[in-house]
Scaffold this active site. Structure first.
Site, PDB file in Angstrom:
ATOM      1  N   THR A 190       0.846  -1.198   0.000  1.00 36.84           N
ATOM      2  CA  THR A 190       0.000   0.000   0.000  1.00 36.84           C
ATOM      3  C   THR A 190       0.873   1.237   0.000  1.00 36.84           C
ATOM      4  O   THR A 190       1.848   1.302   0.750  1.00 36.84           O
ATOM      5  CB  THR A 190      -0.832   0.011   1.300  1.00 36.84           C
ATOM      6  OG1 THR A 190      -1.712  -1.092   1.257  1.00 36.84           O
ATOM      7  CG2 THR A 190      -1.600   1.304   1.472  1.00 36.84           C
ATOM      8  N   ARG A 218     -14.295  -7.265   0.766  1.00 35.29           N
ATOM      9  CA  ARG A 218     -13.485  -6.883   1.932  1.00 35.29           C
ATOM     10  C   ARG A 218     -12.862  -5.487   1.728  1.00 35.29           C
ATOM     11  O   ARG A 218     -12.341  -5.159   0.674  1.00 35.29           O
ATOM     12  CB  ARG A 218     -12.378  -7.915   2.144  1.00 35.29           C
ATOM     13  CG  ARG A 218     -11.471  -7.631   3.341  1.00 35.29           C
ATOM     14  CD  ARG A 218     -10.222  -6.877   2.958  1.00 35.29           C
ATOM     15  NE  ARG A 218      -9.269  -6.775   4.065  1.00 35.29           N
ATOM     16  CZ  ARG A 218      -8.209  -5.985   4.057  1.00 35.29           C
ATOM     17  NH1 ARG A 218      -7.957  -5.227   3.026  1.00 35.29           N
ATOM     18  NH2 ARG A 218      -7.390  -5.941   5.078  1.00 35.29           N
ATOM     19  N   VAL A 219     -12.932  -4.688   2.765  1.00 31.59           N
ATOM     20  CA  VAL A 219     -12.273  -3.379   2.767  1.00 31.59           C
ATOM     21  C   VAL A 219     -11.389  -3.324   4.013  1.00 31.59           C
ATOM     22  O   VAL A 219     -11.811  -3.736   5.091  1.00 31.59           O
ATOM     23  CB  VAL A 219     -13.321  -2.235   2.802  1.00 31.59           C
ATOM     24  CG1 VAL A 219     -12.651  -0.885   3.012  1.00 31.59           C
ATOM     25  CG2 VAL A 219     -14.147  -2.225   1.514  1.00 31.59           C
ATOM     26  N   GLY A 220     -10.183  -2.837   3.848  1.00 36.98           N
ATOM     27  CA  GLY A 220      -9.269  -2.745   4.992  1.00 36.98           C
ATOM     28  C   GLY A 220      -9.259  -1.351   5.596  1.00 36.98           C
ATOM     29  O   GLY A 220     -10.241  -0.601   5.497  1.00 36.98           O
ATOM     30  N   THR A 241       0.141   1.225   6.862  1.00 34.39           N
ATOM     31  CA  THR A 241       0.156   0.090   5.940  1.00 34.39           C
ATOM     32  C   THR A 241       0.265  -1.176   6.790  1.00 34.39           C
ATOM     33  O   THR A 241       0.666  -1.122   7.952  1.00 34.39           O
ATOM     34  CB  THR A 241       1.309   0.180   4.916  1.00 34.39           C
ATOM     35  OG1 THR A 241       1.274  -0.972   4.071  1.00 34.39           O
ATOM     36  CG2 THR A 241       2.673   0.247   5.579  1.00 34.39           C
ATOM     37  N   GLY A 242      -0.113  -2.300   6.190  1.00 32.68           N
ATOM     38  CA  GLY A 242      -0.064  -3.547   6.945  1.00 32.68           C
ATOM     39  C   GLY A 242      -1.452  -4.129   7.130  1.00 32.68           C
ATOM     40  O   GLY A 242      -2.388  -3.781   6.404  1.00 32.68           O
ATOM     41  N   GLY A 244      -4.815  -4.576   7.669  1.00 34.53           N
ATOM     42  CA  GLY A 244      -5.894  -3.606   7.820  1.00 34.53           C
ATOM     43  C   GLY A 244      -6.826  -3.898   8.973  1.00 34.53           C
ATOM     44  O   GLY A 244      -7.282  -2.975   9.670  1.00 34.53           O
TER      45      GLY A 244
HETATM   46  N1  ASP Z   1      -3.509  -1.953   4.844  1.00 33.72           N
HETATM   47  C1  ASP Z   1      -3.855  -2.622   3.626  1.00 33.72           C
HETATM   48  C2  ASP Z   1      -5.140  -3.364   3.838  1.00 33.72           C
HETATM   49  O1  ASP Z   1      -5.296  -4.017   4.853  1.00 33.72           O
HETATM   50  C3  ASP Z   1      -2.836  -3.578   3.131  1.00 33.72           C
HETATM   51  C4  ASP Z   1      -1.412  -3.167   3.294  1.00 33.72           C
HETATM   52  O2  ASP Z   1      -1.083  -2.046   3.570  1.00 33.72           O
HETATM   53  O3  ASP Z   1      -0.584  -4.042   3.142  1.00 33.72           O
HETATM   54  O4  ASP Z   1      -5.969  -3.359   2.964  1.00 33.72           O
END
Ligand code: ASP
Length: 330
Positions: A190, A218-220, A241-242, A244
């Site tokens: 992201t 799905r929405v993060g 990021t990471g 969600g």
């Molecule tokens: N944060 C994003 C999500 O969960 C994914 C990511 O940043 O790796 O959709």
């Protein structure tokens, strides 16, 4: 006598009430007063998640040409949205488990205005689309087919986001259908980008296809204001990021901005937000989560759960990669 007592009591009540009101006013003034004030205005800054050298340089240079904070941020991330080599943003992103590429994005500007799109198909530049939601509609969030229809009305082109390469990878994935987000691997790319412009105004954007092989719909955290991104022009901004799901549960970016308002540095605030995630998720070793932040004085910081996350910082013509500090030491 009774009347006099009543009047006395009444006037005491008035005094008490007005002092309470002025106390409340003071309290309100205190919470609204930013703790962070820049003595000298910092030179424009762009910071972004992961090692997106080009995107960050693009945003940094735009700021140096007096582009506003939000437009510079959107310009920066658009380079990743159109790059098919980036498999978690825009065109060429990894699909959900049904083979559809669905994108999420949001923007927030220095006035505290924001826009967001969720689960959008066939549109590459969803960060710019989120800005259109902010400026051209009475709403903050548009999702799915409604967001897509709005995009066409705004002149966005329909494009197939699923590349042959991603289709093949998805077909390969279907053989086991094992859903397991991998730490620091390509399903965590992201791009969140924060900017402080030549006027000292702050804005940000976040754009993603979310986790690889997520469920349809799905929405993060990324397009959710407060979780994936938050900006308060008096204080600073943060972007995530990471994983969600974990970031959503802690409303991480809002938390970081509020901690900075109370006097924490961006570094301390990011660390505390990660500590919060760690303390609430016993499985924290199984996923990555990372935050970056900037304050009004131009200080920046980052923190993450696992080693391996870095952010880019552009200022005064230099675009540096900074390895973030992390929680898991063993
Ligand atoms: N944060 C994003 C999500 O969960 C994914 C990511 O940043 O790796 O959709």
């Amino acid at each position: 006598m009774k009347r006099r007592k009543f009047l006395k009591n009444a006037s005491l009540t008035t005094v008490a009430l007005s002092s309470a009101i002025s106390l409340l006013a003071c309290a309100e003034e205190e919470t609204n007063t930013p703790q962070i004030s820049a003595t000298t205005k910092p030179a424009p800054i762009a910071i972004c998640t992961w090692g997106f050298v080009n995107a960050n340089a693009e945003a940094g240079k735009a700021l140096e040409n007096n582009t506003t904070a939000l437009d510079a941020a959107i310009k920066g991330v658009s380079t990743e949205e159109k790059d098919i080599k980036n498999t978690t943003v825009g065109k060429g992103a990894t699909p959900n488990r049904d083979g559809q590429v669905t994108l999420d994005a949001c923007v927030m500007d220095s006035n505290g205005d924001c826009g967001s799109v969720m689960c959008v198909e066939n549109i590459v530049h969803v960060s710019a689309l989120a800005k259109k939601v902010m400026t051209e509609t009475p709403h903050v969030i548009l999702v799915g087919k409604g967001a897509e229809a709005f995009a066409y009305k705004q002149g966005f082109k329909k494009e197939n986001l699923l590349t042959q390469d991603r289709k093949k990878a998805w077909q390969e994935w279907k053989k086991t259908s094992k859903y397991q987000p991998i730490i620091n691997i390509e399903n965590h790319d992201t791009i969140g980008l924060l900017t402080l412009d030549s006027k000292g105004d702050i804005a940000g954007t976040c754009t993603t296809s979310g986790l690889a092989y997520k469920m349809n719909g799905r929405v993060g955290d990324s397009p959710v204001i407060g979780s994936g991104l938050f900006v308060d022009n008096q204080v600073g901004a943060a972007v995530a990021t990471g994983m969600g799901e974990a970031i959503l549960k802690s409303v991480g970016c809002f938390l970081i901005v509020e901690l900075m308002r109370q006097g924490k540095t961006p570094q301390q605030a990011c660390q505390e937000a990660i500590n919060r995630i760690v303390s609430k998720n016993s499985n924290y070793k199984d996923f990555q989560a990372a935050f970056i932040a900037v304050n009004k004085a131009g200080e920046t910081g980052a923190f993450c759960i696992h080693k391996g996350f870095a952010y880019m910082k552009y200022q005064n013509g230099k675009n540096n990669r900074i390895e973030a500090e992390y929680y898991v030491k063993t």
